[in-house]
Write an enzyme that holds these catalytic residues in place. Structure first.
Site, PDB file in Angstrom:
ATOM      1  N   GLY A   9       0.836  -1.192   0.000  1.00 55.88           N
ATOM      2  CA  GLY A   9       0.000   0.000   0.000  1.00 55.88           C
ATOM      3  C   GLY A   9       0.869   1.239   0.000  1.00 55.88           C
ATOM      4  O   GLY A   9       1.987   1.227  -0.501  1.00 55.88           O
ATOM      5  N   CYS A  10       0.374   2.301   0.578  1.00 56.67           N
ATOM      6  CA  CYS A  10       1.099   3.568   0.603  1.00 56.67           C
ATOM      7  C   CYS A  10       2.474   3.386   1.254  1.00 56.67           C
ATOM      8  O   CYS A  10       2.580   2.886   2.364  1.00 56.67           O
ATOM      9  CB  CYS A  10       0.294   4.604   1.383  1.00 56.67           C
ATOM     10  SG  CYS A  10       1.126   6.198   1.497  1.00 56.67           S
ATOM     11  N   PHE A  11       3.502   3.802   0.556  1.00 53.19           N
ATOM     12  CA  PHE A  11       4.853   3.604   1.077  1.00 53.19           C
ATOM     13  C   PHE A  11       5.140   4.391   2.338  1.00 53.19           C
ATOM     14  O   PHE A  11       6.061   4.060   3.081  1.00 53.19           O
ATOM     15  CB  PHE A  11       5.935   3.834   0.026  1.00 53.19           C
ATOM     16  CG  PHE A  11       5.834   5.081  -0.828  1.00 53.19           C
ATOM     17  CD1 PHE A  11       5.399   6.300  -0.341  1.00 53.19           C
ATOM     18  CD2 PHE A  11       6.213   4.999  -2.164  1.00 53.19           C
ATOM     19  CE1 PHE A  11       5.332   7.424  -1.148  1.00 53.19           C
ATOM     20  CE2 PHE A  11       6.165   6.119  -2.984  1.00 53.19           C
ATOM     21  CZ  PHE A  11       5.719   7.339  -2.472  1.00 53.19           C
ATOM     22  N   TRP A  12       4.364   5.414   2.622  1.00 49.79           N
ATOM     23  CA  TRP A  12       4.569   6.182   3.866  1.00 49.79           C
ATOM     24  C   TRP A  12       4.514   5.267   5.087  1.00 49.79           C
ATOM     25  O   TRP A  12       5.230   5.461   6.055  1.00 49.79           O
ATOM     26  CB  TRP A  12       3.492   7.236   4.041  1.00 49.79           C
ATOM     27  CG  TRP A  12       3.510   8.369   3.076  1.00 49.79           C
ATOM     28  CD1 TRP A  12       4.482   8.718   2.187  1.00 49.79           C
ATOM     29  CD2 TRP A  12       2.477   9.335   2.914  1.00 49.79           C
ATOM     30  NE1 TRP A  12       4.118   9.829   1.472  1.00 49.79           N
ATOM     31  CE2 TRP A  12       2.884  10.224   1.908  1.00 49.79           C
ATOM     32  CE3 TRP A  12       1.240   9.512   3.517  1.00 49.79           C
ATOM     33  CZ2 TRP A  12       2.103  11.305   1.501  1.00 49.79           C
ATOM     34  CZ3 TRP A  12       0.469  10.587   3.103  1.00 49.79           C
ATOM     35  CH2 TRP A  12       0.896  11.476   2.115  1.00 49.79           C
ATOM     36  N   TYR A 156      -3.319   9.895   8.767  1.00 49.86           N
ATOM     37  CA  TYR A 156      -3.476   8.966   7.645  1.00 49.86           C
ATOM     38  C   TYR A 156      -3.443   7.513   8.130  1.00 49.86           C
ATOM     39  O   TYR A 156      -4.283   6.705   7.747  1.00 49.86           O
ATOM     40  CB  TYR A 156      -2.381   9.209   6.605  1.00 49.86           C
ATOM     41  CG  TYR A 156      -2.383   8.185   5.508  1.00 49.86           C
ATOM     42  CD1 TYR A 156      -3.282   8.291   4.449  1.00 49.86           C
ATOM     43  CD2 TYR A 156      -1.529   7.092   5.543  1.00 49.86           C
ATOM     44  CE1 TYR A 156      -3.323   7.333   3.450  1.00 49.86           C
ATOM     45  CE2 TYR A 156      -1.557   6.133   4.554  1.00 49.86           C
ATOM     46  CZ  TYR A 156      -2.454   6.259   3.509  1.00 49.86           C
ATOM     47  OH  TYR A 156      -2.493   5.307   2.538  1.00 49.86           O
TER      48      TYR A 156
END
Length: 174
Positions: A9-12, A156
């Site tokens: 998913g989101c690399f953050w 987030y």
């Protein structure tokens, strides 16, 4: 140093879990396996470049094994969902293990089989194990996002549903 390239998913949300482990030299956010050279975040986020948001991890195999890296990785996302992750939908957010050689492929398959057999999840593990093709480092604002933008990152991480999902499935995440 060895490399692991992993999409969840989101690399953050994939950097922070690895930063706390001995033997992890670096965790770089980026884009892998797409058709466009040197893509931008704006291009990848359209879902039309074929790239997956990933982290590329340099690690010291004398300190932490590839299997241990994967065990950490599989506790950071929902490995049963290939359509994206939590609030982020689309092929650019699909989870994947991108192996660099046959031993990595075999290890990934073994870890997935063991995790599937553990019945931690209600659905089968559906994370593909794919050959690594390319890696492009993401823009600087996406590197170490959790450190640079704590408020945004925390909102987030919680708001996307990732935090609740992980706490539901892994007692040590609580």
């Amino acid at each position: 140093m060895a490399k692991a390239t992993l999409g969840g998913g989101c690399f953050w949300c994939l950097v922070k879990p690895f930063d706390q482990w001995d033997g992890i030299n670096s965790v770089i956010s980026g884009y892998s396996n797409g058709e466009v050279e040197n893509p931008t975040y704006a291009q990848v986020s359209t879902g039309t470049t074929g790239h997956i948001e990933v982290v590329q991890i340099d690690f010291d195999e004398d300190v932490i094994s590839y299997e241990e890296v994967l065990e950490i990785f599989f506790k950071t996302f929902d490995p049963t969902d290939t359509g994206g992750q939590f609030g982020d939908r689309g092929s650019q957010y699909m989870p994947a293990v991108l192996y660099h050689d046959e031993p990595q492929k075999e290890t990934a398959e073994r870890v997935i089989e063991a995790l599937d057999s553990s019945n931690v999840f209600d659905k089968p593990i559906n994370t593909p194990v794919l050959p690594f093709k390319s890696f492009y480092e993401a823009e600087e604002e996406h590197q170490d996002f959790y450190k640079k933008n704590r408020g945004h990152y925390n909102a987030y991480y919680k708001g996307s549903g990732r935090k609740a999902f992980l706490e539901n499935h892994w007692s040590e995440s609580k």
